[in-house]
Design a protein around this motif. Structure first.
Motif, PDB file in Angstrom:
ATOM      1  N   ILE A 121       0.971  -1.132   0.060  1.00  0.00           N
ATOM      2  CA  ILE A 121      -0.127  -0.102  -0.064  1.00  0.00           C
ATOM      3  C   ILE A 121       0.961   1.085   0.029  1.00  0.00           C
ATOM      4  CG2 ILE A 121      -1.915   1.323   1.443  1.00  0.00           C
ATOM      5  CD1 ILE A 121      -2.774  -1.280   2.463  1.00  0.00           C
ATOM      6  N   LYS A 122       0.562   2.263  -1.028  1.00  0.00           N
ATOM      7  CA  LYS A 122       1.145   3.514  -0.719  1.00  0.00           C
ATOM      8  C   LYS A 122       0.915   4.208   0.315  1.00  0.00           C
ATOM      9  CE  LYS A 122       2.447   7.593  -3.409  1.00  0.00           C
ATOM     10  NZ  LYS A 122       2.275   8.352  -4.620  1.00  0.00           N
ATOM     11  N   GLY A 123       1.970   3.955   1.369  1.00  0.00           N
ATOM     12  CA  GLY A 123       1.479   4.743   2.567  1.00  0.00           C
ATOM     13  C   GLY A 123       2.802   4.986   3.420  1.00  0.00           C
ATOM     14  N   PHE A 124       2.817   5.860   4.453  1.00  0.00           N
ATOM     15  CA  PHE A 124       4.060   6.273   5.110  1.00  0.00           C
ATOM     16  C   PHE A 124       4.568   4.829   6.011  1.00  0.00           C
ATOM     17  CE2 PHE A 124       5.741   7.423   8.975  1.00  0.00           C
ATOM     18  CZ  PHE A 124       7.002   8.312   8.496  1.00  0.00           C
ATOM     19  N   ALA A 125       3.762   4.293   6.606  1.00  0.00           N
ATOM     20  CA  ALA A 125       4.189   3.195   7.449  1.00  0.00           C
ATOM     21  C   ALA A 125       4.946   1.960   6.611  1.00  0.00           C
ATOM     22  CB  ALA A 125       3.152   2.668   8.310  1.00  0.00           C
ATOM     23  N   SER A 126       4.095   1.655   5.419  1.00  0.00           N
ATOM     24  CA  SER A 126       4.828   0.526   4.568  1.00  0.00           C
ATOM     25  C   SER A 126       6.001   0.743   3.994  1.00  0.00           C
ATOM     26  CB  SER A 126       3.667  -0.130   3.519  1.00  0.00           C
ATOM     27  OG  SER A 126       3.226   1.095   2.747  1.00  0.00           O
ATOM     28  N   LEU A 127       6.194   2.236   3.698  1.00  0.00           N
ATOM     29  CA  LEU A 127       7.512   2.376   2.924  1.00  0.00           C
ATOM     30  C   LEU A 127       8.531   3.177   3.721  1.00  0.00           C
ATOM     31  CD1 LEU A 127       5.590   4.213  -0.337  1.00  0.00           C
ATOM     32  CD2 LEU A 127       6.922   1.997   0.022  1.00  0.00           C
TER      33      LEU A 127
END
Length: 156
Positions: A121-127
């Motif tokens: 998922i393009k999101g802060f936590a996952s990246l």
């Protein structure tokens, strides 16, 4: 060969160890950030939908006994259609409590065209969460070690 156990010799070794440990953690953080940047530049994008939340207790038995608040963690399960038209489903590797996403929520999905099962998922936590944790801890520990070393030189 003699080792000095107390005094300035021990402080030097502890200071060196803190700087080395902190530098290692910063290097891991930079490596993880590089992996995220590489993933972002090569990734295909698709619209996805959170179809469910998978609630899990990821704690081992030993740590479970010592923790007072063992709450389950919600991992979003996302469905998307890849560029070749195939319907894909994946479970995010990043979970949280309270959940970061709701069922039915639309999210942007990033994946490699040659391996769409490796999607995020393009999101802060996952990246960026792991690179920031490692880099921040490394910066803190190396900074403390450097400050102690500079104070020691200043005193002498």
């Amino acid at each position: 060969m003699r080792f000095q156990v107390r005094g300035w010799g021990a402080r030097r070794w502890i200071t060196f160890g803190a700087i080395a440990f902190g530098t290692l953690f910063m290097a891991v953080g930079l490596l993880l950030a590089g992996i995220s940047v590489s993933f972002l530049t090569d990734a295909e994008r698709a619209q996805g939908t959170v179809v469910s939340l998978e609630w899990r207790n990821d704690h081992s038995g030993a740590s479970r006994k010592t923790r007072k608040s063992d709450k389950p963690v919600a991992y979003p399960v996302v469905e998307f259609t890849s560029a070749d038209g195939t319907q894909r489903t994946f479970r995010s590797s990043t979970g949280s409590n309270p959940p970061s996403y709701d069922e039915g929520e639309l999210v942007e999905v990033l994946y490699h065209a040659d391996s769409p099962e490796d999607a995020r998922i393009k999101g802060f936590a996952s990246l960026w969460l792991l690179p920031l944790i490692f880099g921040g801890i490394g910066l803190l520990i190396a900074g403390i070690g450097t400050a102690v070393a500079r104070m020691g030189r200043w005193r002498s």
